[in-house]
Design a protein around this motif. Structure first.
Motif, PDB file in Angstrom:
ATOM      1  N   GLU A 178     -12.821 -39.616 -46.943  1.00 52.57           N
ATOM      2  CA  GLU A 178     -11.583 -39.158 -47.572  1.00 52.57           C
ATOM      3  C   GLU A 178     -10.401 -39.832 -46.891  1.00 52.57           C
ATOM      4  OE1 GLU A 178     -11.632 -34.959 -47.089  1.00 52.57           O
ATOM      5  OE2 GLU A 178     -13.466 -34.657 -48.258  1.00 52.57           O
ATOM      6  N   GLU A 179      -9.365 -40.145 -47.681  1.00 49.05           N
ATOM      7  CA  GLU A 179      -8.187 -40.803 -47.103  1.00 49.05           C
ATOM      8  C   GLU A 179      -7.319 -39.786 -46.370  1.00 49.05           C
ATOM      9  OE1 GLU A 179      -5.948 -44.279 -48.895  1.00 49.05           O
ATOM     10  OE2 GLU A 179      -4.495 -42.652 -49.240  1.00 49.05           O
ATOM     11  N   ARG A 180      -6.835 -40.205 -45.193  1.00 48.12           N
ATOM     12  CA  ARG A 180      -5.956 -39.359 -44.397  1.00 48.12           C
ATOM     13  C   ARG A 180      -4.652 -40.119 -44.124  1.00 48.12           C
ATOM     14  NH1 ARG A 180      -9.361 -36.016 -45.524  1.00 48.12           N
ATOM     15  NH2 ARG A 180     -10.521 -34.691 -44.057  1.00 48.12           N
ATOM     16  N   ARG A 181      -3.538 -39.415 -44.203  1.00 49.86           N
ATOM     17  CA  ARG A 181      -2.231 -39.977 -43.858  1.00 49.86           C
ATOM     18  C   ARG A 181      -1.685 -39.127 -42.720  1.00 49.86           C
ATOM     19  NH1 ARG A 181       2.956 -39.344 -46.104  1.00 49.86           N
ATOM     20  NH2 ARG A 181       2.101 -37.994 -47.729  1.00 49.86           N
ATOM     21  N   VAL A 182      -1.525 -39.755 -41.543  1.00 50.41           N
ATOM     22  CA  VAL A 182      -1.306 -38.985 -40.314  1.00 50.41           C
ATOM     23  C   VAL A 182      -0.112 -39.527 -39.528  1.00 50.41           C
ATOM     24  CG1 VAL A 182      -2.361 -38.241 -38.138  1.00 50.41           C
ATOM     25  CG2 VAL A 182      -3.787 -38.512 -40.182  1.00 50.41           C
ATOM     26  N   GLN A 183       0.649 -38.617 -38.950  1.00 47.21           N
ATOM     27  CA  GLN A 183       1.670 -38.965 -37.968  1.00 47.21           C
ATOM     28  C   GLN A 183       1.029 -38.830 -36.590  1.00 47.21           C
ATOM     29  OE1 GLN A 183       4.865 -36.221 -38.755  1.00 47.21           O
ATOM     30  NE2 GLN A 183       5.273 -37.052 -40.799  1.00 47.21           N
ATOM     31  N   ALA A 201      -0.101 -35.447 -42.957  1.00 52.53           N
ATOM     32  CA  ALA A 201       0.953 -35.309 -43.961  1.00 52.53           C
ATOM     33  C   ALA A 201       0.429 -34.703 -45.255  1.00 52.53           C
ATOM     34  CB  ALA A 201       1.586 -36.669 -44.237  1.00 52.53           C
ATOM     35  N   GLY A 202      -0.824 -35.007 -45.617  1.00 52.29           N
ATOM     36  CA  GLY A 202      -1.385 -34.473 -46.847  1.00 52.29           C
ATOM     37  C   GLY A 202      -1.692 -32.992 -46.771  1.00 52.29           C
ATOM     38  N   ARG A 203      -2.030 -32.506 -45.577  1.00 55.16           N
ATOM     39  CA  ARG A 203      -2.376 -31.097 -45.394  1.00 55.16           C
ATOM     40  C   ARG A 203      -1.260 -30.294 -44.752  1.00 55.16           C
ATOM     41  NH1 ARG A 203      -6.188 -34.337 -45.786  1.00 55.16           N
ATOM     42  NH2 ARG A 203      -8.241 -33.822 -46.618  1.00 55.16           N
ATOM     43  N   ALA A 204      -0.194 -30.989 -44.370  1.00 56.17           N
ATOM     44  CA  ALA A 204       0.987 -30.348 -43.786  1.00 56.17           C
ATOM     45  C   ALA A 204       0.628 -29.472 -42.594  1.00 56.17           C
ATOM     46  CB  ALA A 204       1.725 -29.528 -44.851  1.00 56.17           C
ATOM     47  N   ALA A 205      -0.237 -30.002 -41.726  1.00 54.31           N
ATOM     48  CA  ALA A 205      -0.656 -29.242 -40.548  1.00 54.31           C
ATOM     49  C   ALA A 205      -1.218 -30.196 -39.498  1.00 54.31           C
ATOM     50  CB  ALA A 205      -1.721 -28.208 -40.929  1.00 54.31           C
ATOM     51  N   PRO A 206      -1.179 -29.808 -38.217  1.00 53.36           N
ATOM     52  CA  PRO A 206      -1.785 -30.642 -37.165  1.00 53.36           C
ATOM     53  C   PRO A 206      -3.300 -30.721 -37.362  1.00 53.36           C
ATOM     54  CG  PRO A 206      -0.282 -29.011 -36.226  1.00 53.36           C
ATOM     55  CD  PRO A 206      -0.493 -28.632 -37.660  1.00 53.36           C
ATOM     56  N   ARG A 207      -3.865 -31.881 -37.047  1.00 46.16           N
ATOM     57  CA  ARG A 207      -5.303 -32.081 -37.185  1.00 46.16           C
ATOM     58  C   ARG A 207      -5.811 -32.964 -36.044  1.00 46.16           C
ATOM     59  NH1 ARG A 207      -5.007 -28.472 -40.279  1.00 46.16           N
ATOM     60  NH2 ARG A 207      -5.861 -28.300 -42.408  1.00 46.16           N
ATOM     61  N   VAL A 208      -7.121 -32.888 -35.817  1.00 45.79           N
ATOM     62  CA  VAL A 208      -7.784 -33.700 -34.798  1.00 45.79           C
ATOM     63  C   VAL A 208      -8.862 -34.529 -35.489  1.00 45.79           C
ATOM     64  CG1 VAL A 208      -9.168 -33.660 -32.687  1.00 45.79           C
ATOM     65  CG2 VAL A 208      -7.334 -31.990 -33.003  1.00 45.79           C
TER      66      VAL A 208
END
Length: 655
Positions: A178-183, A201-208
């Motif tokens: 799946e494509e991820r767009r991350v800061q 950015a797509g999920r509007a939440a911090p991720r690891v």
């Protein structure tokens, strides 16, 4: 980089550092580029070259500032003036206590990998040239962390520039990419694996995100696209791994076997089949627990929960199905050209100057220190001979280089007399190394390590806030309390009585040892010691030591010392070379286990060769991957592994 371009860039750098108020574009075009009105070359072409050269200097850490002003007091009109602020380019004055020097030198040795190791060594050389570090760091007690993943460098760079990244990610929950767009905020290591931490950015939440599950090319966006994260944000997200709810598995272990597991399970009373014992095993993550428990094969059966039991069986099934299977064809690609990165040569020359200005030094010593041949050093010195500032009258004051009877000396290079500041990558590598020292640090050393990290960050061009957050943590493991004891034994030359578990042979042994060195690889610690029972050096994993106590001193045979080379890998004439095929999600195995001869395959997997001490270890290793690491050969290894997995499945009732 061509000799001509290197000379041009070096002269441009010197000219911009030499000027106090700024130098005009006209002067630069004349003195550095050899252009004057009426010349054969078009001015626009030369000015485009100047703009490209400014970008190359920026990569070196030299920001070219431009302002409007008068070049001379008698100038009739203002013009664009260019200069490099020496304070921002040069390493600030920094002093380290003897304790800090020792810890920083160890930190520089801790990072292992194609890129990070180079960065750390470059940083140490620059600090040494500034007179801030001793020439020969200690190394009988040495942690290390591997950073060979090429994604690490790209993501660390994006995090330092606060640029958004986009990539394809293999999600284990869905089994799809799946494509991820991350800061990206920064990177960290847990459970021996590297992770990216950032805001999705797509999920509007911090991720690891686990680096080994990132697929294909990482696309990097514009610089400064998001604000800097809060201090400690990466650590907080990675610590959430430990917030998973505790669970308990009911397992049975074959009598007299799985000795390693018996150190962490709790026996329980109950009706067990003949030849088996019942117990409970505490865990948090099903995937991590299944990877570990599968390695015990037919010595263990998970009775509950069913999710964990099924995960272990699936690993057996997958590994068995992949045994001996022929993978896809190798990718046919042209041999890579041996080219040096465009800025590497300039970096090396600029770093050489402060070191050489400290006094005459042997040519072979300089070449060895900077990782080049004597011929390459001679080429770099020839560039310096034709470099220096040019005055208004067009007279160039060149650097003085003298090579006589194998000794080189340098003079008249004030613009380059002080080392340049650390790059983001260099500072990151040193901070990474400092964090690996924490498990063995004494209470008084811990504040020193924190202060050192701040000093290293301040030595970069844009200060500590420009360095992306990094968080490395050695996971809780058995016997962490033994590290100070072993460290003291190494320093004091003491003899210890050691009880040790060998999980491959499933046996416990008693030994008298003299510890020689203590080092780590990721979150696992090892001690190299002279074993008086075997009468030779041996390497022991600290978490497999089940007993340790002082013993009467035993003399060492003459000439026995700690090995300087990579002693975590002990080659032997009886080693077996296994041929493995790594699926994309297991690509990290190649660098973590030191595999060689890697070849890309058409389906995206990779074929490698791995030397192992014996066939008994291979199925335990393969079990955790469930087929994503496939054993292709040799035939004897495939046969042994097939029998091992068949027995394991039969024990679970699935054979």
């Amino acid at each position: 980089m061509s000799q001509k371009k290197t000379e041009r860039l070096l002269n441009l750098l010197i000219a911009l550092l030499h000027t106090e108020l700024g130098i005009s574009r006209e002067r630069l075009l004349r003195d550095v580029y050899g252009w004057t009105p009426g010349a054969d070359r078009d001015r626009d072409t030369v000015e485009r070259q100047f703009e490209r050269d400014k970008a190359d200097l920026r990569a070196l850490g030299a920001e070219v500032a431009e302002r409007q002003g008068y070049e001379r007091e008698d100038s009739g009109a203002t013009t664009s003036l260019y200069r490099i602020d020496r304070r921002k380019f040069r390493l600030p004055e920094v002093e380290f206590t003897p304790q800090e020097q020792q810890l920083l030198a160890l930190a520089g040795l801790a990072t292992q990998g194609a890129r990070s190791g180079v960065d750390a060594r470059a940083a140490l050389r620059r600090l040494e040239a500034a007179g801030a570090l001793p020439d020969s760091p200690p190394s009988l007690v040495q942690p290390r962390v591997r950073v060979d993943d090429p994604r690490y460098t790209a993501l660390a760079d994006a995090a330092s520039r606060r640029a958004e990244v986009t990539f394809a990610y293999y999600a284990t929950s869905t089994g799809r990419e799946e494509e991820r767009r991350v800061q990206p905020w920064g990177l960290g290591q847990r459970y021996g694996q590297w992770y990216l931490v950032g805001f999705d950015a797509g999920r509007a939440a911090p991720r690891v995100y686990r680096l080994s599950r990132i697929r294909g090319r990482i696309r990097v966006g514009a610089e400064g696209a998001f604000p800097a994260p809060e201090a400690g944000a990466v650590h907080a997200q990675l610590e959430s791994f430990g917030s998973l709810p505790a669970q308990t598995a009911r397992i049975r272990i074959a009598e007299g076997r799985a000795l390693e597991l018996r150190t962490t399970w709790e026996p329980v009373v109950g009706d067990a089949p003949e030849g088996w014992e019942l117990g409970e095993y505490a865990f948090q993550d099903v995937t991590v627990a299944a990877d570990y428990l599968a390695g015990f094969g037919d010595a263990l059966v998970v009775e509950s929960p069913s999710e964990l039991a099924g995960a272990v069986v699936r690993r057996f099934d997958g590994a068995l199905a992949a045994l001996g299977a022929t993978g896809a064809r190798a990718v046919t690609a042209p041999a890579p050209r041996r080219t040096r990165p465009s800025d590497e040569r300039l970096e090396r020359i600029v770093d050489l100057v402060p070191f050489l200005l400290r006094g005459p030094v042997a040519v072979d010593e300089v070449a060895a220190k900077y990782g080049m041949t004597e011929r390459e050093l001679t080429q770099e010195l020839s560039v310096l001979q034709y470099s220096g500032p040019t005055d208004l009258g067009g007279w160039q004051d060149c650097i003085e280089v003298d090579v006589h009877e194998g000794v080189v000396s340098l003079a008249n290079a004030p613009e380059l007399a002080l080392p340049r500041r650390l790059s983001i990558e260099e500072a990151l590598s040193l901070q990474l190394g400092l964090q690996t020292l924490l498990p063995m640090a004494s209470p008084d050393e811990r504040p020193t390590l924190e202060a050192l990290a701040a000093k290293v960050g301040a030595a970069t061009a844009h200060g500590a806030r420009s360095v992306p957050q990094i968080d490395v943590k050695a996971e809780p493991q058995r016997n962490a309390e033994l590290l100070p004891v072993l460290r003291a034994a190494v320093a004091g030359g003491r003899t210890l009585r050691l009880s040790y578990l060998n999980p491959t042979k499933d046996e416990r042994s008693e030994r008298l040892v003299n510890p020689l060195a203590l080092r780590s690889d990721g979150d696992r610690w090892y001690v190299e010691a002279y074993c008086h029972r075997a009468q030779e050096r041996r390497v022991f994993r600290v978490d497999r030591i089940v007993g340790l106590e002082p013993s009467e001193a035993q003399p060492l045979p003459e000439g026995v010392t700690a090995r300087a080379e990579d002693w975590l890998v002990e080659p032997s004439a009886t080693d077996v070379e296994a041929v493995l095929r790594l699926a994309p999600e297991a690509a990290w195995v190649e660098h973590e286990y030191g595999a060689i001869g890697g070849v890309d395959l058409e389906d995206g997997s990779r074929r490698v060769r791995l030397r192992v001490a014996g066939l008994d270890w291979l199925p335990r290793f393969l079990a955790q991957f469930g087929g994503s690491v496939a054993l292709e050969g040799p035939e004897a290894a495939v046969a042994v592994s097939r029998a091992w997995f068949t027995r394991a499945l039969r024990a679970t009732g699935n054979g």
